[in-house]
Enzyme design. Structure first.
Site, PDB file in Angstrom:
ATOM      1  N   CYS A  27     -17.193 -16.109 -12.033  1.00  0.00           N
ATOM      2  CA  CYS A  27     -16.420 -17.292 -12.403  1.00  0.00           C
ATOM      3  C   CYS A  27     -17.096 -18.557 -11.867  1.00  0.00           C
ATOM      4  CB  CYS A  27     -14.970 -17.142 -11.946  1.00  0.00           C
ATOM      5  SG  CYS A  27     -13.847 -18.138 -12.951  1.00  0.00           S
ATOM      6  N   LYS A  58      13.790   1.194  19.254  1.00  0.00           N
ATOM      7  CA  LYS A  58      14.877   0.218  19.138  1.00  0.00           C
ATOM      8  C   LYS A  58      14.687  -0.779  17.976  1.00  0.00           C
ATOM      9  CE  LYS A  58      17.903  -0.142  22.129  1.00  0.00           C
ATOM     10  NZ  LYS A  58      18.987   0.842  22.247  1.00  0.00           N
ATOM     11  N   ARG A 106     -10.395 -23.057 -15.489  1.00  0.00           N
ATOM     12  CA  ARG A 106     -10.110 -24.247 -16.280  1.00  0.00           C
ATOM     13  C   ARG A 106     -11.379 -24.766 -16.941  1.00  0.00           C
ATOM     14  NH1 ARG A 106      -5.287 -26.208 -14.841  1.00  0.00           N
ATOM     15  NH2 ARG A 106      -5.327 -25.393 -12.730  1.00  0.00           N
ATOM     16  N   GLU A 137     -13.664  -7.819 -10.905  1.00  0.00           N
ATOM     17  CA  GLU A 137     -13.119  -7.129  -9.729  1.00  0.00           C
ATOM     18  C   GLU A 137     -11.655  -6.723  -9.933  1.00  0.00           C
ATOM     19  OE1 GLU A 137     -13.812 -10.315  -9.961  1.00  0.00           O
ATOM     20  OE2 GLU A 137     -12.536 -11.603  -8.707  1.00  0.00           O
ATOM     21  N   ASP A 160      -0.343  -7.674  -4.151  1.00  0.00           N
ATOM     22  CA  ASP A 160       0.088  -6.276  -4.106  1.00  0.00           C
ATOM     23  C   ASP A 160      -0.029  -5.606  -5.473  1.00  0.00           C
ATOM     24  OD1 ASP A 160       0.627  -5.667  -1.453  1.00  0.00           O
ATOM     25  OD2 ASP A 160       2.581  -6.643  -1.513  1.00  0.00           O
ATOM     26  N   ILE A 200      16.624 -14.998   5.092  1.00  0.00           N
ATOM     27  CA  ILE A 200      17.669 -15.581   4.238  1.00  0.00           C
ATOM     28  C   ILE A 200      17.286 -15.436   2.766  1.00  0.00           C
ATOM     29  CG2 ILE A 200      18.730 -17.782   3.556  1.00  0.00           C
ATOM     30  CD1 ILE A 200      18.721 -18.558   6.502  1.00  0.00           C
ATOM     31  N   GLU A 201      16.005 -15.707   2.472  1.00  0.00           N
ATOM     32  CA  GLU A 201      15.554 -15.713   1.075  1.00  0.00           C
ATOM     33  C   GLU A 201      15.729 -14.375   0.363  1.00  0.00           C
ATOM     34  OE1 GLU A 201      11.478 -16.839   1.339  1.00  0.00           O
ATOM     35  OE2 GLU A 201      11.935 -18.952   1.022  1.00  0.00           O
ATOM     36  N   HIS A 225     -13.235 -12.181 -14.196  1.00  0.00           N
ATOM     37  CA  HIS A 225     -13.097 -11.536 -12.885  1.00  0.00           C
ATOM     38  C   HIS A 225     -13.110 -10.011 -13.034  1.00  0.00           C
ATOM     39  CE1 HIS A 225     -12.294 -15.097 -10.440  1.00  0.00           C
ATOM     40  NE2 HIS A 225     -11.741 -15.582 -11.533  1.00  0.00           N
ATOM     41  N   THR A 262      13.378  -0.348  15.153  1.00  0.00           N
ATOM     42  CA  THR A 262      13.753   0.350  13.918  1.00  0.00           C
ATOM     43  C   THR A 262      15.269   0.478  13.815  1.00  0.00           C
ATOM     44  OG1 THR A 262      11.678   1.550  13.879  1.00  0.00           O
ATOM     45  CG2 THR A 262      13.508   2.545  12.671  1.00  0.00           C
ATOM     46  N   LEU A 291       0.840  -1.213   0.000  1.00  0.00           N
ATOM     47  CA  LEU A 291       0.000   0.000   0.000  1.00  0.00           C
ATOM     48  C   LEU A 291       0.864   1.247   0.000  1.00  0.00           C
ATOM     49  CD1 LEU A 291      -2.916  -0.524   2.492  1.00  0.00           C
ATOM     50  CD2 LEU A 291      -3.036   0.107   0.090  1.00  0.00           C
TER      51      LEU A 291
HETATM   52  N1  GLN Z   1     -12.874 -23.718 -10.546  1.00  0.00           N
HETATM   53  C1  GLN Z   1     -13.450 -23.063 -11.664  1.00  0.00           C
HETATM   54  C2  GLN Z   1     -12.632 -23.259 -12.926  1.00  0.00           C
HETATM   55  O1  GLN Z   1     -11.484 -23.612 -12.852  1.00  0.00           O
HETATM   56  C3  GLN Z   1     -13.676 -21.585 -11.400  1.00  0.00           C
HETATM   57  C4  GLN Z   1     -12.410 -20.828 -11.250  1.00  0.00           C
HETATM   58  C5  GLN Z   1     -12.619 -19.482 -10.618  1.00  0.00           C
HETATM   59  O2  GLN Z   1     -13.662 -19.216 -10.031  1.00  0.00           O
HETATM   60  N2  GLN Z   1     -11.640 -18.609 -10.702  1.00  0.00           N
HETATM   61  O3  GLN Z   1     -13.137 -23.069 -14.009  1.00  0.00           O
END
Ligand code: GLN
Length: 544
Positions: free
Chosen positions: A382, A188, A471, A518, A71, A147-148, A516, A190, A19
């Site tokens: 989805c 401390k 999928r 969003e 992020d 470490i990473e 999606h 920091t 952020l």
């Molecule tokens: N599991 C479902 C698929 O693979 C929906 C995937 C999801 O909602 N992002 O098609």
């Protein structure tokens, strides 16, 4: 000339570095600079695509089909700059590239080592595709001392040496805890964190100190003295009332001014922050409120639905209402006595988000049925869209065994796996038993909307592009029967093969989308589907 701002974190994780990076980028943007933000993730997964949301939170998908750290969602929401695959790299991806090259013999007999091979790859990543940019902000995941993350710290140390101090600065985000028993803020941790960083050759230019109480002048001076940083560059970062207040708050504390100064740039006119004032005004002065039920699977961890949460907030901003989100575990509706109506009746709208696997699916189907029958606004995203089709097939089309092949073999695959599809890069194929990572239908795909449909009205367009991560697909073999049952396929892939959107014309607001939305919503540009969904919830709130 592109300048680099490296952001590290100290003391503890979860300080909100993402952020912070997003807010700083937004502030630089509001001063007229072109920015891009990148994230280095030190873990060994090639990308977060195969990680559980409980491990990692949401997987954020970019237009170019990368599965990235959440992020990057903050970065896009705060800057409006579309993130790309080249904006997120993990140690796993870097090692994968190096080992592939080693096997090909590209190193011509040399010994392949962390320094210089891994550090060079990190530096190349930071500097790729930066044409025309004024600032690249690079956030380093994890906490100094891990470490990473050592190769990443070493790489940024080298970049300071390579590019000089007028092109690189280091911002370190730390915690100044409040010890209630002593009634004091403690500097401390920091000091120790900066000591650790300087031992690695990185002297921070700016310290951003997360604190729950205002940082007294004396403490600020003490941090400055012990950490070798100018007092003005010790920036207090108090908890904000909203994430969208963070850019304004950091500006008030002088962060963008100090960053420019650290580069030796004389800060010009004050930044234009009207966009952020407007967002905050809408958020802090709502004219009403609605309650949305999100019936999902990963409801125990809100980071799992980060973008969804934000997109709902944006829908509220568009309508000047506060959006209360009730996270409801779908499995509750599968238990004996799990009374769907009692739980869902008080809500103004219901959303079933994306998910994987069968757990909770029946509960979601029950919630969708309730929304459909009671005319409560419903948004399926989805997996939520796929289950809306299964619900419709079972309860309206008489296909009682309707299911998804995701749950196992079925005679009625209303939702099924796709083995081939077209993308901009040509025909894509998936093999049975192939890799799970990076093999979904990922990234931006176009959809064509049916004229006069509800969604065409909402988008005000006939062609849209949205991001995918799935999928399975709704099976067009069931299209006629589902449409006869009132579930209209109002958005399809341009070749007409893949259902993208379904809706019910006999319902006030019932939309399911295979993508999606969003992921593309911004506080200053709420996604039309979320703006419209919340508007429907406002109407519903007047009825209940
Ligand atoms: N599991 C479902 C698929 O693979 C929906 C995937 C999801 O909602 N992002 O098609």
């Amino acid at each position: 000339m592109t300048r680099y701002i490296f952001i590290t974190g100290g003391v503890v994780s979860s300080l909100g570095k993402g952020l912070m990076a997003a807010s700083l980028a937004a502030l630089l943007q509001s001063r007229g600079y072109k920015v891009r933000i990148r994230k280095f993730d030190p873990y060994l997964n090639v990308d977060p695509g195969t990680m559980s949301p409980y491990q990692h939170g949401e997987v954020y998908v970019t237009d170019d089909g990368a599965e990235t750290d959440l992020d990057l969602g903050h970065y896009e929401r705060f800057t409006g700059v579309s993130a790309r695959q080249s904006d997120n790299v993990t140690s796993g991806r870097i090692y994968q590239t190096i080992i592939t090259r080693e096997r090909r013999g590209d190193y011509l007999g040399a010994t392949v080592q962390v320094i210089p091979h891994v550090t060079d790859a990190i530096k190349a990543f930071a500097q790729a595709d930066t044409e025309g940019l004024d600032f690249v902000l690079c956030e380093i995941g994890g906490t100094v001392g891990d470490i990473e993350s050592l190769p990443f710290i070493e790489a940024i140390r080298q970049m300071r040496n390579d590019l000089g101090r007028d092109r690189t600065i280091f911002v370190h985000v730390t915690l100044v805890p409040y010890i209630a028993a002593a009634g004091e803020l403690k500097t401390k941790p920091t000091q120790h964190s900066v000591k650790e960083l300087t031992a690695l050759g990185v002297q921070p230019d700016i310290l951003l100190c997360r604190c729950e109480h205002p940082l007294p002048d004396g403490e600020r001076a003490k941090i400055a003295a012990f950490c070798n940083v100018r007092k003005e560059a010790v920036i207090p970062a108090l908890d904000a009332k909203s994430i969208y207040a963070v850019p304004l708050q950091y500006h008030a504390e002088g962060l963008d001014y100090e960053v420019l100064r650290a580069f030796g740039i004389t800060p010009g006119l004050a930044p234009d922050l009207r966009r952020w004032d407007e967002i905050l005004d809408r958020q802090m002065n709502p004219e009403g409120e609605v309650t949305i039920g999100v019936v999902g699977k990963y409801v125990g961890l809100q980071d799992a639905y980060k973008s969804l949460n934000e997109a709902l907030v944006h829908g509220g901003l568009a309508n000047r209402v506060k959006v209360n989100i009730q996270w409801i575990d779908a499995e509750l509706f599968e238990e004996a006595g799990g009374d769907v109506a009692a739980r869902l009746e008080p809500l103004h709208a219901i959303l079933v988000p994306g998910a994987f696997g069968s757990r909770g699916a029946e509960g979601k189907i029950a919630a969708i049925r309730f929304a459909r029958e009671r005319h409560v606004p419903f948004f399926g995203i989805c997996f939520g869209m796929q289950m809306a089709c299964v619900e419709g097939a079972r309860n309206l089309c008489g296909i009682s065994d309707a299911s998804s092949t995701e749950f196992g073999p079925t005679d009625e695959p209303v939702v099924g796996i796709i083995e081939e599809w077209m993308s901009d890069e040509g025909l894509q194929k998936r093999q049975d038993g192939g890799d799970l990572g990076g093999t979904m239908r990922l990234g931006a795909y176009e959809a064509v909307l049916r004229g006069n449909s509800h969604v065409a009205g909402i988008y005000g367009a006939s062609h849209i592009s949205e991001r995918h991560r799935h999928r399975y697909e709704v099976n067009t073999a069931y299209r006629e029967r589902l449409e006869a049952g009132g579930l209209i396929f109002s958005g399809m892939s341009p070749d007409g093969e893949l259902p993208e959107i379904v809706e019910r014309p006999d319902h006030p607001w019932f939309v399911g989308v295979q993508f999606h939305p969003e992921l593309k919503s911004k506080p200053f540009d709420p996604h039309p589907l979320f703006a419209s969904f919340i508007e429907a919830a406002v109407k519903q709130s007047r009825l209940v």
